[in-house]
Design an enzyme around this catalytic site. Sequence first.
Site, short mmCIF file in Angstrom:
data_model
loop_
_atom_site.label_atom_id
_atom_site.label_comp_id
_atom_site.label_asym_id
_atom_site.label_seq_id
_atom_site.Cartn_x
_atom_site.Cartn_y
_atom_site.Cartn_z
N ARG A 16 3.31 14.81 1.55
CA ARG A 16 2.11 13.94 1.66
C ARG A 16 2.29 12.93 2.79
NH1 ARG A 16 0.73 8.74 1.95
NH2 ARG A 16 2.38 8.23 0.48
N ASP A 17 3.07 11.89 2.57
CA ASP A 17 3.24 10.85 3.60
C ASP A 17 3.83 11.48 4.86
OD1 ASP A 17 3.47 8.38 4.90
OD2 ASP A 17 4.23 7.35 3.13
N HIS A 206 9.34 1.79 -1.47
CA HIS A 206 8.84 2.77 -0.48
C HIS A 206 9.03 2.15 0.91
CE1 HIS A 206 5.45 5.75 0.68
NE2 HIS A 206 5.55 4.98 1.76
N HIS A 208 9.36 2.45 5.05
CA HIS A 208 9.28 3.14 6.34
C HIS A 208 10.41 2.57 7.20
CE1 HIS A 208 5.55 5.54 5.87
NE2 HIS A 208 5.41 4.72 4.84
N CYS A 239 1.45 6.07 7.94
CA CYS A 239 0.02 6.04 7.64
C CYS A 239 -0.76 6.06 8.95
CB CYS A 239 -0.31 4.78 6.83
SG CYS A 239 -2.07 4.63 6.53
N ASN A 248 8.87 7.60 7.17
CA ASN A 248 9.56 7.07 5.97
C ASN A 248 11.06 7.22 6.18
OD1 ASN A 248 6.85 8.24 5.05
ND2 ASN A 248 7.47 7.07 3.26
#
Length: 300
Positions: A16-17, A206, A208, A239, A248
């Site tokens: 996803r990310d 989370h 990055h 994002c 990430n």
Amino acid sequence: MFSLPNNATIIEVGPRDGLQNEKNAIATDVKLNFIKALQDAGISEMELTSFVSPKWVPQMADAEMIVKSTTKVGRQFVLAPNATGVERAMEASAEAIAVFVGVSNSFNKKNINKNTAEAMARLAPVVAKLKDEGKFVRACISTAFYCPYEGKMEIEDTVALCKIFASWGVDELSVADTIGMANPVESYTLFKRLKKEFPELLLTAHFHDTRKMALANIFAALQAGIDRFDTSTGGLGGCPFAKGATGNVATEDVVHMLESIGIHTGVDIDKICQAAAIVEPFLSKSIDSGQYRLFTQKQK
Ligand code: HMG
Ligand code: MG
């Protein structure tokens, strides 16, 4: 000397990310092979895809196919920004939903076309319905430390947003350094506070990795009692609506750090690197995490 857990959970966000910001359109089959390889590597929680507008994020347009074609292993999240996204996710039989809102108004306007209050007002009934139906709800709190448009966020604003989600009965808060600007003292301070405020919730960090501080930030979060980390195989991600966002923190590097200090993850680093190798040929850039570099050298 240090206060460290015996075990930690890796929540893999690569499909996803990791892929949402990728310029090349990745074929659904490649994504499915990537997901399968991640499952084979011991990943027990994963963000599979997101039911966002395909006009906004074309890479995620195959969300239905991804969910329907993935064998269920452990807890599998899909992201949804609004009621339409949740409806699509339910039709695809998704079981765990991740909703997302940032602390920063400016970021939310760019990311979901709503300010924070508008976004929360629309999400409230959506989350209530999901909880009535017994779904697992993860709330992703973006720009918890810094916003690309507004700078440093106030810790009280981050805590206040988390409190609203907690009052809705969400199961998990995933608290994000969206543009990778936090330092270990900020990480420790925020997560220590969140652990105190929300002892009953699953709390996840989370990070990055813009400034290559993510591993240090994870070590600081461990000290604050956090044992759940969102990571992305190959360090892919970011994002598309957060100016300056980079990938990430890489799953393989986090697993290596944790295992090397005696924290069990259940994740196999070589198999994670094999998963990275499935997707790398289709990416617009090469993977350069420390563990992946060692893995590719070993293959030669
Ligand atoms: P909008 O244009 O304001 O939407 O976008 P709208 O409600 O005005 O609707 C416009 C059209 O879009 C309508 O279709 C809707 O049906 C459709 P039309 O009538 O014109 O044919 N629509 C949808 N279609 C499919 N799926 C949907 C959906 N919703 C509306 N869910 C919207 C608002 C929220 C949809 C848009 O801004 C969006 O999709 N944003 C998502 C952006 C995104 O994916 N960002 C990345 C994920 S967040 C992240 O990465 C951060 C995180 O990793 C943590 C961190 O690091 O910070 C989680
Ligand atoms: Mg992210």
